[in-house]
Design an enzyme around this catalytic site. Sequence first.
Site, mmCIF file in Angstrom:
data_model
loop_
_atom_site.group_PDB
_atom_site.id
_atom_site.type_symbol
_atom_site.label_atom_id
_atom_site.label_comp_id
_atom_site.label_asym_id
_atom_site.label_seq_id
_atom_site.Cartn_x
_atom_site.Cartn_y
_atom_site.Cartn_z
ATOM 1 N N LYS A 68 0.869 -1.188 0.000
ATOM 2 C CA LYS A 68 0.000 0.000 0.000
ATOM 3 C C LYS A 68 0.893 1.222 0.000
ATOM 4 O O LYS A 68 2.061 1.153 0.392
ATOM 5 C CB LYS A 68 -0.872 0.014 1.254
HETATM 6 P P1 NAD Z 1 -13.139 7.632 -2.262
HETATM 7 O O1 NAD Z 1 -12.101 8.667 -2.133
HETATM 8 O O2 NAD Z 1 -13.758 7.383 -3.594
HETATM 9 O O3 NAD Z 1 -14.356 7.912 -1.231
HETATM 10 C C1 NAD Z 1 -14.130 8.123 0.138
HETATM 11 C C2 NAD Z 1 -15.453 8.552 0.758
HETATM 12 O O4 NAD Z 1 -15.276 8.657 2.174
HETATM 13 C C3 NAD Z 1 -15.935 9.924 0.281
HETATM 14 O O5 NAD Z 1 -17.346 9.885 0.103
HETATM 15 C C4 NAD Z 1 -15.583 10.840 1.457
HETATM 16 O O6 NAD Z 1 -16.414 11.964 1.546
HETATM 17 C C5 NAD Z 1 -15.821 9.902 2.617
HETATM 18 N N1 NAD Z 1 -15.186 10.359 3.837
HETATM 19 C C6 NAD Z 1 -13.910 10.788 4.003
HETATM 20 N N2 NAD Z 1 -13.703 11.174 5.270
HETATM 21 C C7 NAD Z 1 -14.873 10.953 5.926
HETATM 22 C C8 NAD Z 1 -15.293 11.161 7.253
HETATM 23 N N3 NAD Z 1 -14.463 11.652 8.176
HETATM 24 N N4 NAD Z 1 -16.564 10.820 7.582
HETATM 25 C C9 NAD Z 1 -17.407 10.330 6.666
HETATM 26 N N5 NAD Z 1 -17.063 10.123 5.377
HETATM 27 C C10 NAD Z 1 -15.814 10.434 5.016
HETATM 28 O O7 NAD Z 1 -12.490 6.285 -1.682
HETATM 29 P P2 NAD Z 1 -12.882 4.786 -1.983
HETATM 30 O O8 NAD Z 1 -11.993 4.299 -3.075
HETATM 31 O O9 NAD Z 1 -14.359 4.658 -2.105
HETATM 32 O O10 NAD Z 1 -12.368 4.073 -0.654
HETATM 33 C C11 NAD Z 1 -13.159 4.020 0.530
HETATM 34 C C12 NAD Z 1 -12.655 2.893 1.417
HETATM 35 O O11 NAD Z 1 -12.694 1.654 0.707
HETATM 36 C C13 NAD Z 1 -11.206 3.032 1.887
HETATM 37 O O12 NAD Z 1 -11.078 2.442 3.164
HETATM 38 C C14 NAD Z 1 -10.432 2.210 0.877
HETATM 39 O O13 NAD Z 1 -9.181 1.776 1.363
HETATM 40 C C15 NAD Z 1 -11.400 1.071 0.688
HETATM 41 N N6 NAD Z 1 -11.216 0.297 -0.548
HETATM 42 C C16 NAD Z 1 -11.267 0.895 -1.769
HETATM 43 C C17 NAD Z 1 -11.119 0.124 -2.919
HETATM 44 C C18 NAD Z 1 -11.234 0.706 -4.302
HETATM 45 O O14 NAD Z 1 -11.232 -0.082 -5.262
HETATM 46 N N7 NAD Z 1 -11.372 2.008 -4.475
HETATM 47 C C19 NAD Z 1 -10.885 -1.250 -2.807
HETATM 48 C C20 NAD Z 1 -10.856 -1.834 -1.547
HETATM 49 C C21 NAD Z 1 -11.023 -1.049 -0.428
#
Ligand code: NAD
Length: 419
Positions: free
Chosen positions: A105
């Site tokens: 990561k």
């Molecule tokens: P993203 O940047 O697209 O979205 C993040 C979301 O979280 C946004 O809506 C943001 O407003 C919200 N957020 C941020 N801080 C916040 C807070 N304090 N309170 C409430 N909401 C808050 O990110 P993503 O890619 O959707 O990733 C989200 C999670 O999923 C992370 O933990 C990431 O590691 C995990 N993840 C993502 C993927 C992927 O393919 N993108 C894969 C596996 C896991």
Amino acid sequence: MGKTSVYETVMMQFDKAADLMGLDKEIRKILSTTTNEIVVNFPVVMDSGCLKIFTGYRVQHCNVLGPYKGGLRFHPAVNIDEVRALAAWMTWKTAIAGIPYGGAKGGIQMAPWEYSPGELERITRRFTFALGGNIGPEYDIPAPDVNTNPQIMAWIMDTYLQMMSPQERNRSVHVVTGKPVESGGSLGRTKATGQGLVYVLEAWAKDHDFNLDGATYIVQGFGNVGSWAAKLLKPLGAVMVGVEDHSGAFVNPEGIDPDALAEHVAAEGRIQGFDGGEWVDHETFFSTKADLFVPAALENQITSETAPLINVKVVVEGANGPTDIDGDRILKEKGILVLPDVLMNAGGVVVSYFEWLQNKRSEFWDLDEVDTKLHKQILGAYRRVRDAVREHDTDWRTAAYIVALGRLEKVYKERGIFP
Ligand code: NAD
């Protein structure tokens, strides 16, 4: 932040599973440490003409099952402890999913919303240059995570290819996954994490006589994972009754339309300003009564402070590490089931693997093929974890770890430790 660091949380989860399964004590030493930790400080010229120094990280946890694999995050809270934890989770996740990757990561500690598109491009390219040979298509393959997206992956690929001889370039486009489709990405990658979550949830619901049609849920985070999970739950009849992002939270017992909200977020970058319910504070959002809660934002959201508020039957972890150790304990005491991150959000890395394969083979699969293969792969993971829950009479997180650690232990024993 909770009292325990995120990496300590991973290690406590690890220890619980390792104790229960009797993991070999020598293999335990290897898996309790990271392999490489790269920290780079690099300068970037801002639009003003001034220089700014940024700090970026890449932690490579384990590559016994294949090349290091894991996302890059742009966020002010990125630090070495968080990146170590996220890298370890990737090792477990790829092992559970049954794909030939290790875990890594990375990220940059910064607030991306403070920079212009030109500055973001220069920061991304300079970070890629600073990482240099620490990433590579057969060595360590980044992907999108919080605040990074296909455009950022295209810049990383392009910068990496510029560092190679012209003869090597077309052979190296699989240095990142999650690219735009036109630049070598895969159909279905953008929705893959949400899609995987919904496939596993459907399988779990079927096995446990849980009716998703008419089930209510709340979702925290309406970015890639949260919005796609919601959009894909809609045709199954599940009803979103609350949503929170960094800009606020609102609830509506009559239901919130995920497609309309996603359109609003695509235009505005946040849920704020959407006319679809009653705006509430953080505590009220967490207390909302529903059947399911999908945390899909950041780690350490379900803690000793928030877990007592939660009023659902099942927590379906879309984010990595949303529940800390106290949160897990309190949910268990309240009889709330947790379907863990390392299983529920593995769909993203599975389709990243499919993108990587398509690039290596110069193939382009249609969406049906991607979805069919994802369904098969993620269902295999679900069944392995479900069977471990029954065999070890334990919770789903510990069972998922047992599946991962069992596979890693087997491979280390087969290969032996050099020299
Ligand atoms: P993203 O940047 O697209 O979205 C993040 C979301 O979280 C946004 O809506 C943001 O407003 C919200 N957020 C941020 N801080 C916040 C807070 N304090 N309170 C409430 N909401 C808050 O990110 P993503 O890619 O959707 O990733 C989200 C999670 O999923 C992370 O933990 C990431 O590691 C995990 N993840 C993502 C993927 C992927 O393919 N993108 C894969 C596996 C896991």
